[in-house]
Design a protein around this motif. Structure first.
Motif, PDB file in Angstrom:
ATOM      1  N   ALA A 126       3.007   0.385  10.854  1.00 18.05           N
ATOM      2  CA  ALA A 126       3.130   0.043   9.434  1.00 18.05           C
ATOM      3  C   ALA A 126       4.302   0.802   8.841  1.00 18.05           C
ATOM      4  O   ALA A 126       4.525   1.978   9.152  1.00 18.05           O
ATOM      5  CB  ALA A 126       1.846   0.386   8.673  1.00 18.05           C
ATOM      6  N   ALA A 127       5.055   0.135   7.968  1.00 14.89           N
ATOM      7  CA  ALA A 127       6.238   0.745   7.356  1.00 14.89           C
ATOM      8  C   ALA A 127       5.894   2.019   6.596  1.00 14.89           C
ATOM      9  O   ALA A 127       6.703   2.945   6.519  1.00 14.89           O
ATOM     10  CB  ALA A 127       6.909  -0.259   6.416  1.00 14.89           C
ATOM     11  N   VAL A 128       4.692   2.093   6.047  1.00 14.36           N
ATOM     12  CA  VAL A 128       4.309   3.221   5.203  1.00 14.36           C
ATOM     13  C   VAL A 128       4.306   4.540   5.957  1.00 14.36           C
ATOM     14  O   VAL A 128       4.403   5.618   5.361  1.00 14.36           O
ATOM     15  CB  VAL A 128       2.922   2.964   4.567  1.00 14.36           C
ATOM     16  N   HIS A 129       4.223   4.503   7.298  1.00 12.31           N
ATOM     17  CA  HIS A 129       4.213   5.738   8.079  1.00 12.31           C
ATOM     18  C   HIS A 129       5.599   6.342   8.235  1.00 12.31           C
ATOM     19  O   HIS A 129       5.714   7.494   8.678  1.00 12.31           O
ATOM     20  CB  HIS A 129       3.618   5.476   9.460  1.00 12.31           C
ATOM     21  N   LEU A 130       6.644   5.586   7.927  1.00  8.93           N
ATOM     22  CA  LEU A 130       8.007   6.061   8.116  1.00  8.93           C
ATOM     23  C   LEU A 130       8.598   6.496   6.777  1.00  8.93           C
ATOM     24  O   LEU A 130       8.411   5.816   5.765  1.00  8.93           O
ATOM     25  CB  LEU A 130       8.865   4.968   8.746  1.00  8.93           C
ATOM     26  N   PRO A 131       9.333   7.618   6.729  1.00  6.10           N
ATOM     27  CA  PRO A 131       9.844   8.149   5.462  1.00  6.10           C
ATOM     28  C   PRO A 131      10.806   7.189   4.773  1.00  6.10           C
ATOM     29  O   PRO A 131      11.741   6.684   5.389  1.00  6.10           O
ATOM     30  CB  PRO A 131      10.572   9.433   5.886  1.00  6.10           C
ATOM     31  N   SER A 132      10.557   6.941   3.497  1.00  6.34           N
ATOM     32  CA  SER A 132      11.413   6.055   2.716  1.00  6.34           C
ATOM     33  C   SER A 132      11.178   6.314   1.232  1.00  6.34           C
ATOM     34  O   SER A 132      10.036   6.535   0.819  1.00  6.34           O
ATOM     35  CB  SER A 132      11.111   4.586   3.034  1.00  6.34           C
ATOM     36  N   PRO A 133      12.236   6.250   0.426  1.00  7.16           N
ATOM     37  CA  PRO A 133      12.037   6.387  -1.024  1.00  7.16           C
ATOM     38  C   PRO A 133      11.324   5.191  -1.627  1.00  7.16           C
ATOM     39  O   PRO A 133      10.923   5.234  -2.797  1.00  7.16           O
ATOM     40  CB  PRO A 133      13.473   6.503  -1.562  1.00  7.16           C
ATOM     41  N   HIS A 134      11.143   4.136  -0.846  1.00  8.26           N
ATOM     42  CA  HIS A 134      10.511   2.926  -1.364  1.00  8.26           C
ATOM     43  C   HIS A 134       8.989   2.991  -1.360  1.00  8.26           C
ATOM     44  O   HIS A 134       8.327   2.111  -1.914  1.00  8.26           O
ATOM     45  CB  HIS A 134      10.970   1.712  -0.547  1.00  8.26           C
ATOM     46  N   HIS A 135       8.410   4.021  -0.727  1.00  9.15           N
ATOM     47  CA  HIS A 135       6.958   4.157  -0.729  1.00  9.15           C
ATOM     48  C   HIS A 135       6.590   5.622  -0.515  1.00  9.15           C
ATOM     49  O   HIS A 135       7.392   6.414  -0.011  1.00  9.15           O
ATOM     50  CB  HIS A 135       6.303   3.284   0.343  1.00  9.15           C
ATOM     51  N   ALA A 136       5.370   5.965  -0.885  1.00  3.21           N
ATOM     52  CA  ALA A 136       4.855   7.319  -0.688  1.00  3.21           C
ATOM     53  C   ALA A 136       4.280   7.446   0.725  1.00  3.21           C
ATOM     54  O   ALA A 136       3.972   6.452   1.378  1.00  3.21           O
ATOM     55  CB  ALA A 136       3.775   7.620  -1.718  1.00  3.21           C
ATOM     56  N   PRO A 137       4.125   8.675   1.223  1.00  5.77           N
ATOM     57  CA  PRO A 137       3.483   8.847   2.530  1.00  5.77           C
ATOM     58  C   PRO A 137       2.034   8.372   2.482  1.00  5.77           C
ATOM     59  O   PRO A 137       1.407   8.351   1.415  1.00  5.77           O
ATOM     60  CB  PRO A 137       3.541  10.371   2.756  1.00  5.77           C
ATOM     61  N   PRO A 138       1.476   7.992   3.622  1.00  6.05           N
ATOM     62  CA  PRO A 138       0.072   7.603   3.652  1.00  6.05           C
ATOM     63  C   PRO A 138      -0.824   8.823   3.486  1.00  6.05           C
ATOM     64  O   PRO A 138      -0.378   9.958   3.707  1.00  6.05           O
ATOM     65  CB  PRO A 138      -0.085   7.001   5.062  1.00  6.05           C
ATOM     66  N   PRO A 139      -2.076   8.633   3.118  1.00  2.00           N
ATOM     67  CA  PRO A 139      -3.002   9.771   3.038  1.00  2.00           C
ATOM     68  C   PRO A 139      -3.170  10.418   4.415  1.00  2.00           C
ATOM     69  O   PRO A 139      -3.294   9.725   5.418  1.00  2.00           O
ATOM     70  CB  PRO A 139      -4.320   9.127   2.580  1.00  2.00           C
ATOM     71  N   ARG A 140      -3.147  11.749   4.447  1.00  2.00           N
ATOM     72  CA  ARG A 140      -3.345  12.475   5.697  1.00  2.00           C
ATOM     73  C   ARG A 140      -4.568  13.376   5.520  1.00  2.00           C
ATOM     74  O   ARG A 140      -4.488  14.403   4.856  1.00  2.00           O
ATOM     75  CB  ARG A 140      -2.113  13.287   6.065  1.00  2.00           C
TER      76      ARG A 140
END
Length: 401
Positions: A126-140
């Motif tokens: 999923a894209a959300v796991h990779l660092p990007s200013p377009h989304h926040a990190p997933p819950p850890r």
């Protein structure tokens, strides 16, 4: 040519790599896989002729309760996993030409590949796991929840937490095998050219400086298994039911009970998947059936809607079937991300906020069951790719040649 694949987690973590293994074998590549020692994974891989190298404790043991282990226990598990990987991976990778790792938990993989002098590829589902200013990190789970909203700052904090958990252990092992230390453990694991095994329509990657992401499409095999006779009888006995399932996760029984009640309030029949969660049904009514693990590819095209937790595999399979979805993310990993994608694409509804109630579930179901939502879901389903693992296998073989 020989490749080692490695991941740790539930079926949703393992199955995509199983698919890649099948595609690699079709190209003449010998494959072995590091995965949890659960019996179902061992049987699955043995049936495909893929050797299993067991790593870590059985996942079912970690998923027994309805709540996650404590932060202290999670920290201990994570450190122990790195130690185990450095014990197991060097032998597992012997004679291999490449190591493909999926998931941030694969902390030791790149170092072992470096020491062996072989190619290393990191894959995300999923894209959300990779660092990007377009989304926040997933819950850890187990790490502090930040009190900021800026995505760049959140990713910086995420890297800090990953370093705090793994840096000392990782660098001690790297020193022992004559490798230099790393100062950003997360980005070291990810590399600057990770693969994204997600459909570009359902979960696209937005260009981000510093990351040359290779989006292959999702990794899934065609499932030819027939549906069980009792399930087929239930499906044919009335109008399409609404499916409720939470995969390998264990939701509270209240969520399952409320979902069943909300579905019945819409005049719909209910199909509840037990999965690993074994939820209790409200009653044994003729309009409600419990079923175990079945072929979702065959099933989802025959239900009115899919109510689920937001796993990548379930989201993708329902989308491919052209079936509306109601996502109740359990605030783990990529669950909230996929809930958001379903809502953004208007192919269903997401309850990513306060704890669900019968009323909020009812509203979400009414949205998902409208003719307009059904039409959008069906149209999107025709655009979902099915060749992601074949693309990835070809890329890897060409690179190794």
């Amino acid at each position: 040519m020989r490749v080692l694949l490695s991941t740790y987690g539930t079926r949703g973590d393992v199955e995509p790599l199983v698919t890649l293994a099948v595609r690699l074998r079709a190209l003449g590549v010998e494959v072995r896989m590091c995965a949890p020692p659960d019996e179902e994974f061992a049987e699955r891989l043995a049936g495909l002729g893929v050797g299993l190298v067991p790593v870590g404790p059985p996942v079912r043991e970690l998923m027994r309760g309805t709540t996650l282990p404590s932060a202290a226990d999670l920290s201990r598990y994570r450190t122990e996993m790195v130690e185990t990987q450095f014990d197991v991976f060097p032998t597992a990778v012997d004679g291999c030409d490449a190591l493909v790792a999926a998931g941030l938990a694969q902390i030791a993989a790149r170092s072992v590949a470096e020491a062996a002098g072989i190619r290393y590829v990191y894959a995300s589902y999923a894209a959300v796991h990779l660092p990007s200013p377009h989304h926040a990190p997933p819950p850890r789970p187990g790490w502090p929840e930040p009190e900021v909203n800026d995505n760049r700052t959140l990713w910086e904090l995420d890297a800090h937490h990953v370093n705090a958990q793994f840096s000392e252990t990782l660098n001690a092992h790297r020193a022992a095998i004559a490798l230099p230390p790393v100062d950003n453990v997360r980005d070291h694991v990810f590399t600057d050219q990770p693969w994204l095994a997600a459909d570009p329509v359902l979960g696209p990657w937005r260009e981000t400086p510093g990351l040359d992401v290779v989006q292959t499409g999702a990794w899934s095999l065609a499932d030819e298994r027939p549906l069980p006779a009792d399930l087929t009888t239930f499906l044919e006995a009335g109008t399409p039911p609404v499916y409720v399932g939470f995969g390998s996760l264990r939701p509270s029984k209240d969520i399952v009970r409320m979902a069943v009640e909300a579905i019945r309030a819409q005049g719909r029949r209910v199909l509840v998947s037990t999965g690993w969660a074994d939820p209790d049904l409200v009653d044994g009514g003729d309009d409600c059936l419990a079923t175990g693990e079945v072929n979702h590819q065959r099933l989802f095209g025959r239900v009115a809607a899919v109510v689920h937790h937001g796993g990548a595999g379930t989201t993708s399979t329902a989308a491919r079937a052209g079936t509306p979805q109601v996502v109740i993310p359990l605030q783990l990993s990529d669950n909230p991300y996929w809930a958001g994608r379903v809502a953004d694409l208007d192919i269903g509804a997401a309850l990513d906020g306060p704890p669900p109630t019968i009323e909020s579930l009812g509203r979400a179901l009414r949205t998902a069951l409208t003719p307009e939502t059904q039409a959008r879901a069906k149209a999107l389903g025709s655009r979902i790719r099915t060749d992601g693992a074949a693309v990835a296998a070809s890329l890897l073989v060409e690179a190794l040649r």
